[in-house]
Write a protein that holds these residues in place. Sequence first.
Motif, PDB file in Angstrom:
ATOM      1  N   PRO A  72       8.217  21.270  -4.809  1.00 56.79           N
ATOM      2  CA  PRO A  72       8.990  21.322  -3.521  1.00 56.79           C
ATOM      3  C   PRO A  72      10.040  20.393  -3.562  1.00 56.79           C
ATOM      4  CG  PRO A  72       6.849  19.905  -3.303  1.00 56.79           C
ATOM      5  CD  PRO A  72       6.953  20.724  -4.525  1.00 56.79           C
ATOM      6  N   GLN A  73      10.910  20.945  -2.412  1.00 59.23           N
ATOM      7  CA  GLN A  73      12.316  20.070  -2.377  1.00 59.23           C
ATOM      8  C   GLN A  73      12.049  18.694  -1.885  1.00 59.23           C
ATOM      9  OE1 GLN A  73      15.030  21.939   0.253  1.00 59.23           O
ATOM     10  NE2 GLN A  73      16.588  20.585  -0.068  1.00 59.23           N
ATOM     11  N   ASN A  74      11.066  18.428  -1.414  1.00 59.79           N
ATOM     12  CA  ASN A  74      10.685  17.127  -0.818  1.00 59.79           C
ATOM     13  C   ASN A  74       9.204  16.793  -1.112  1.00 59.79           C
ATOM     14  OD1 ASN A  74      13.414  16.235   0.360  1.00 59.79           O
ATOM     15  ND2 ASN A  74      13.127  17.765   1.725  1.00 59.79           N
ATOM     16  N   PRO A  75       8.873  16.520  -2.231  1.00 59.98           N
ATOM     17  CA  PRO A  75       7.260  16.434  -2.589  1.00 59.98           C
ATOM     18  C   PRO A  75       6.409  15.311  -1.875  1.00 59.98           C
ATOM     19  CG  PRO A  75       8.820  16.465  -4.594  1.00 59.98           C
ATOM     20  CD  PRO A  75       9.620  16.296  -3.369  1.00 59.98           C
ATOM     21  N   ILE A  76       5.560  15.643  -1.714  1.00 62.25           N
ATOM     22  CA  ILE A  76       4.555  14.343  -0.773  1.00 62.25           C
ATOM     23  C   ILE A  76       3.764  13.646  -1.833  1.00 62.25           C
ATOM     24  CG2 ILE A  76       2.654  13.780   0.894  1.00 62.25           C
ATOM     25  CD1 ILE A  76       3.544  16.693   1.975  1.00 62.25           C
ATOM     26  N   TYR A  77       3.830  12.346  -2.128  1.00 64.79           N
ATOM     27  CA  TYR A  77       3.185  11.453  -2.868  1.00 64.79           C
ATOM     28  C   TYR A  77       2.213  10.608  -2.249  1.00 64.79           C
ATOM     29  CZ  TYR A  77       7.656  12.657  -4.878  1.00 64.79           C
ATOM     30  OH  TYR A  77       8.941  13.285  -5.082  1.00 64.79           O
ATOM     31  N   ASN A  78       1.233  10.034  -3.227  1.00 64.40           N
ATOM     32  CA  ASN A  78       0.101   9.172  -2.843  1.00 64.40           C
ATOM     33  C   ASN A  78       0.502   8.022  -3.499  1.00 64.40           C
ATOM     34  OD1 ASN A  78      -2.217   7.543  -2.918  1.00 64.40           O
ATOM     35  ND2 ASN A  78      -3.544   9.048  -3.097  1.00 64.40           N
ATOM     36  N   GLU A  79       1.001   6.885  -2.562  1.00 67.31           N
ATOM     37  CA  GLU A  79       1.749   5.871  -2.959  1.00 67.31           C
ATOM     38  C   GLU A  79       0.709   4.865  -3.737  1.00 67.31           C
ATOM     39  OE1 GLU A  79       4.931   5.029  -2.599  1.00 67.31           O
ATOM     40  OE2 GLU A  79       5.434   6.967  -1.128  1.00 67.31           O
ATOM     41  N   LYS A  80      -0.621   5.105  -3.492  1.00 64.19           N
ATOM     42  CA  LYS A  80      -1.430   4.238  -4.342  1.00 64.19           C
ATOM     43  C   LYS A  80      -1.683   4.624  -5.802  1.00 64.19           C
ATOM     44  CE  LYS A  80      -4.223   3.293  -0.007  1.00 64.19           C
ATOM     45  NZ  LYS A  80      -5.436   3.558   0.673  1.00 64.19           N
ATOM     46  N   LEU A  81      -1.228   5.895  -6.409  1.00 61.16           N
ATOM     47  CA  LEU A  81      -1.517   6.167  -7.612  1.00 61.16           C
ATOM     48  C   LEU A  81      -0.520   5.837  -8.448  1.00 61.16           C
ATOM     49  CD1 LEU A  81      -2.265   9.885  -7.076  1.00 61.16           C
ATOM     50  CD2 LEU A  81      -3.903   8.035  -7.398  1.00 61.16           C
ATOM     51  N   PHE A 115       4.186   4.094 -17.586  1.00 63.58           N
ATOM     52  CA  PHE A 115       3.636   5.311 -16.763  1.00 63.58           C
ATOM     53  C   PHE A 115       2.501   4.710 -15.925  1.00 63.58           C
ATOM     54  CE2 PHE A 115       4.232   6.685 -21.390  1.00 63.58           C
ATOM     55  CZ  PHE A 115       5.555   7.442 -20.958  1.00 63.58           C
ATOM     56  N   SER A 116       2.495   3.269 -16.052  1.00 64.42           N
ATOM     57  CA  SER A 116       1.446   2.604 -15.053  1.00 64.42           C
ATOM     58  C   SER A 116       1.821   2.079 -13.819  1.00 64.42           C
ATOM     59  CB  SER A 116       0.611   1.673 -16.049  1.00 64.42           C
ATOM     60  OG  SER A 116       1.399   0.583 -16.311  1.00 64.42           O
ATOM     61  N   ILE A 117       3.205   2.206 -13.633  1.00 64.32           N
ATOM     62  CA  ILE A 117       3.600   1.588 -12.336  1.00 64.32           C
ATOM     63  C   ILE A 117       3.346   2.502 -11.344  1.00 64.32           C
ATOM     64  CG2 ILE A 117       5.920   2.787 -12.639  1.00 64.32           C
ATOM     65  CD1 ILE A 117       7.414   0.545 -11.368  1.00 64.32           C
ATOM     66  N   ASP A 118       3.245   1.727 -10.103  1.00 66.34           N
ATOM     67  CA  ASP A 118       2.646   2.295  -8.879  1.00 66.34           C
ATOM     68  C   ASP A 118       3.836   3.389  -8.463  1.00 66.34           C
ATOM     69  OD1 ASP A 118       0.423   1.321  -9.033  1.00 66.34           O
ATOM     70  OD2 ASP A 118       0.616   0.020  -7.589  1.00 66.34           O
ATOM     71  N   VAL A 119       3.437   4.345  -7.716  1.00 68.54           N
ATOM     72  CA  VAL A 119       4.372   5.424  -7.132  1.00 68.54           C
ATOM     73  C   VAL A 119       5.127   4.513  -6.181  1.00 68.54           C
ATOM     74  CG1 VAL A 119       4.762   7.599  -6.015  1.00 68.54           C
ATOM     75  CG2 VAL A 119       3.293   7.459  -7.954  1.00 68.54           C
ATOM     76  N   SER A 120       4.515   3.805  -5.549  1.00 65.67           N
ATOM     77  CA  SER A 120       5.218   3.184  -4.201  1.00 65.67           C
ATOM     78  C   SER A 120       6.263   2.219  -4.700  1.00 65.67           C
ATOM     79  CB  SER A 120       4.214   2.268  -3.444  1.00 65.67           C
ATOM     80  OG  SER A 120       3.557   1.152  -4.523  1.00 65.67           O
ATOM     81  N   HIS A 121       6.562   1.959  -5.946  1.00 68.18           N
ATOM     82  CA  HIS A 121       7.716   1.141  -6.618  1.00 68.18           C
ATOM     83  C   HIS A 121       8.717   1.973  -6.924  1.00 68.18           C
ATOM     84  CE1 HIS A 121       4.480  -2.080  -7.613  1.00 68.18           C
ATOM     85  NE2 HIS A 121       4.764  -1.888  -6.307  1.00 68.18           N
ATOM     86  N   LEU A 122       8.572   3.364  -6.744  1.00 65.24           N
ATOM     87  CA  LEU A 122       9.731   4.344  -7.375  1.00 65.24           C
ATOM     88  C   LEU A 122      10.930   4.399  -6.178  1.00 65.24           C
ATOM     89  CD1 LEU A 122       7.966   6.944  -9.302  1.00 65.24           C
ATOM     90  CD2 LEU A 122       8.741   4.345 -10.188  1.00 65.24           C
ATOM     91  N   SER A 123      12.141   5.083  -6.754  1.00 63.09           N
ATOM     92  CA  SER A 123      13.184   5.352  -5.756  1.00 63.09           C
ATOM     93  C   SER A 123      12.868   6.547  -5.398  1.00 63.09           C
ATOM     94  CB  SER A 123      14.470   4.986  -6.336  1.00 63.09           C
ATOM     95  OG  SER A 123      14.507   6.091  -7.335  1.00 63.09           O
ATOM     96  N   GLY A 124      13.659   7.300  -4.386  1.00 57.30           N
ATOM     97  CA  GLY A 124      13.425   8.723  -4.295  1.00 57.30           C
ATOM     98  C   GLY A 124      13.512   9.639  -5.341  1.00 57.30           C
ATOM     99  N   LYS A 128      10.823  12.122  -7.353  1.00 56.30           N
ATOM    100  CA  LYS A 128      11.242  13.590  -7.482  1.00 56.30           C
ATOM    101  C   LYS A 128      11.204  13.923  -8.874  1.00 56.30           C
ATOM    102  CE  LYS A 128      12.666  17.854  -6.426  1.00 56.30           C
ATOM    103  NZ  LYS A 128      14.038  18.009  -5.682  1.00 56.30           N
ATOM    104  N   ARG A 129      11.486  12.996  -9.992  1.00 55.84           N
ATOM    105  CA  ARG A 129      11.314  13.335 -11.184  1.00 55.84           C
ATOM    106  C   ARG A 129       9.764  13.323 -11.824  1.00 55.84           C
ATOM    107  NH1 ARG A 129      15.670   9.692 -11.681  1.00 55.84           N
ATOM    108  NH2 ARG A 129      14.640   8.232 -12.908  1.00 55.84           N
ATOM    109  N   VAL A 130       9.088  12.469 -11.000  1.00 58.26           N
ATOM    110  CA  VAL A 130       7.529  12.470 -11.249  1.00 58.26           C
ATOM    111  C   VAL A 130       7.113  14.013 -10.671  1.00 58.26           C
ATOM    112  CG1 VAL A 130       5.414  11.458 -10.650  1.00 58.26           C
ATOM    113  CG2 VAL A 130       7.056  10.157 -11.134  1.00 58.26           C
ATOM    114  N   ALA A 131       7.587  14.354  -9.678  1.00 61.18           N
ATOM    115  CA  ALA A 131       7.038  15.652  -9.309  1.00 61.18           C
ATOM    116  C   ALA A 131       7.451  16.922 -10.315  1.00 61.18           C
ATOM    117  CB  ALA A 131       7.702  16.038  -7.908  1.00 61.18           C
TER     118      ALA A 131
END
Length: 607
Positions: A72-81, A115-124, A128-131
């Motif tokens: 998607p253009q604006n993916p939804i993430y689980n910040e705890k993963l 690869f073990s860093i939490d998604v919540s620590h990433l920039s927008g 998107k690159r994780v998605a």
Amino acid sequence: MILLSAEKITKSYSDKKLLDDITLYLNKGDKIGLIGINGTGKSTLLKIIAELELPDSGTVSKAGDVRIGYLPQNPIYNEKLTVLEQVFKGASTETLESKEYEAKSILTKLGFTDFSIDVSHLSGGEKKRVAIASALINTDEILILDEPTNHLDNEMILWLENYLRKYAGAILMVTHDRYFLDSVTTRIVEISGGNLYNYQTNYTQYLELKAQREESEISTERKNKSLYRKELEWIMRGARARGTKSKERIERFEKLQAREKPTASEKLTISSMTTRLGKKTVEINGVSKSFGEKQLIQDFSHIILRDARIGIIGKNGCGKSTLLKMIVGEVIPDQGTLIKGETVKLGYFSQESEEMDKTLRVIDYVRGIAENIETVEGTLTAAQMLEKFLFPPDLQWNSINRLSGGERRRLFLLRILMDAPNILLLDEPTNDLDIETLVILEDYLESFNGAVVVASHDRYFLDKVVDRIFEFQSDGTLKQYVGGYSDYLESATAQKAENDQRLSERKDQKTKTITDSIESSSSKQKIPKFTYKEKIEYDEIDDAIADLEEQLQVLERKIQTEASNYASLRKLLPQKEELEKALVQKMERWIYLTELADNIAGSQNKT
């Protein structure tokens, strides 16, 4: 083989019909680029085909158990993963075990090493690159991508181009990147006025075929109008005999009257609005900026000329946005100064459009600048300016949060231009803007009476707009190239080849010196001579230097890859300093031993 068919799809939002009884087939091996102005329904069609949204009418059918991957253009993430967990979210344990290495490889190409860093620590952009990695890792028969090149740097885009060209399944994607479309797609599908137009070609040839289609439609309509006028005159004369020929002619007239007329596609128009710029513009004097231990910008100086067209490129996280924010005044440099002339009026098109109050109505957002705007066409009201930017009256009274992402970016651009800046700072301006808007913006910038500084990964846009490139280096310095992106690429490639040639010649010279000294040492002349340890050191020093150089190159590549990983950089940068120090010491030792070898050889020649 048809993998999916979307037939007679209709979809409306409020009173606006986005898709009007359209049909699209996806065949195995198709690589389709879906284009159209913002708000025409591109993302909506992707969601319908991905079965994430239902059409008002029509059907979507898949062949057998065809699987669909969707970005998607604006993916939804689980910040705890973690990053890796997000990539494999919803996947089976078997898939995780079999594809973990492939996923890490893709993530590395997209700039990740932790690869073990939490998604919540990433920039927008990082999210998107994780998605993207998540969409690519699954072996789906159909891959649907909505703006995949947003937030990728040029190196990542080139990698993704190669990946998608080799992709065995069908691809349907929305992207504004025209070089990317040319490189990857074999078919262009355009949405215009609720209809679909298919072109079995790439983007460049699509432009030619579209022009031919529009000319043909105009010619046909011109003939129909002429025939309609003649038939109307006949009807008005009351010639309604009951003969068969008259009835057929009446029927023909009625068909002409009810014919579907080609509608002129909406065209964005941008009026020139600038404020006079004096002789003094912006002077950047020796600015440096670090965040923690990461040096983003180091001792950069430049004077932005009144007619400058500057492109800034570099890896994600290198400091492009930081440099623009320093010019604006949002970020204070650690060292150096920025001096702005009294007449300078900056227009800053930020990457995320953070300044927008999305609760405002569209018309009120623009009125925040002015109710009336002076342009070369005369005085225009805020409502008229909105219409020129493809916001019809009914849309002007909507709140901003009801607009599509592309429409918001277009509105944000309008407000900035309405403020009549004389220096434009554009941070990734092509993100979420449709191709037609980009073409008009490019034309506008060509005649813009002021300076333009743009940070972008869009190679096509850079080629069209700029005549000078600044590239961020790994140490925070900026290297300058004359020309657009293609000129930069040619120069950088040639320079790399030249450097490789010099390195090769230097190694050849070292090898020759070693060979000569070995031959010299075998002669009977005893003075001068190597000690036993010096002889061993001299025999091995070429390999030692080559090994250090190779280690340094590997480490520099790793540092560039992990530019956004501060924790890793704290470990890697000291290693780089130690290697550089060891290499300098080894080279100094090589010079001494080489001179000694030359003396030995000279003594032997005399004898």
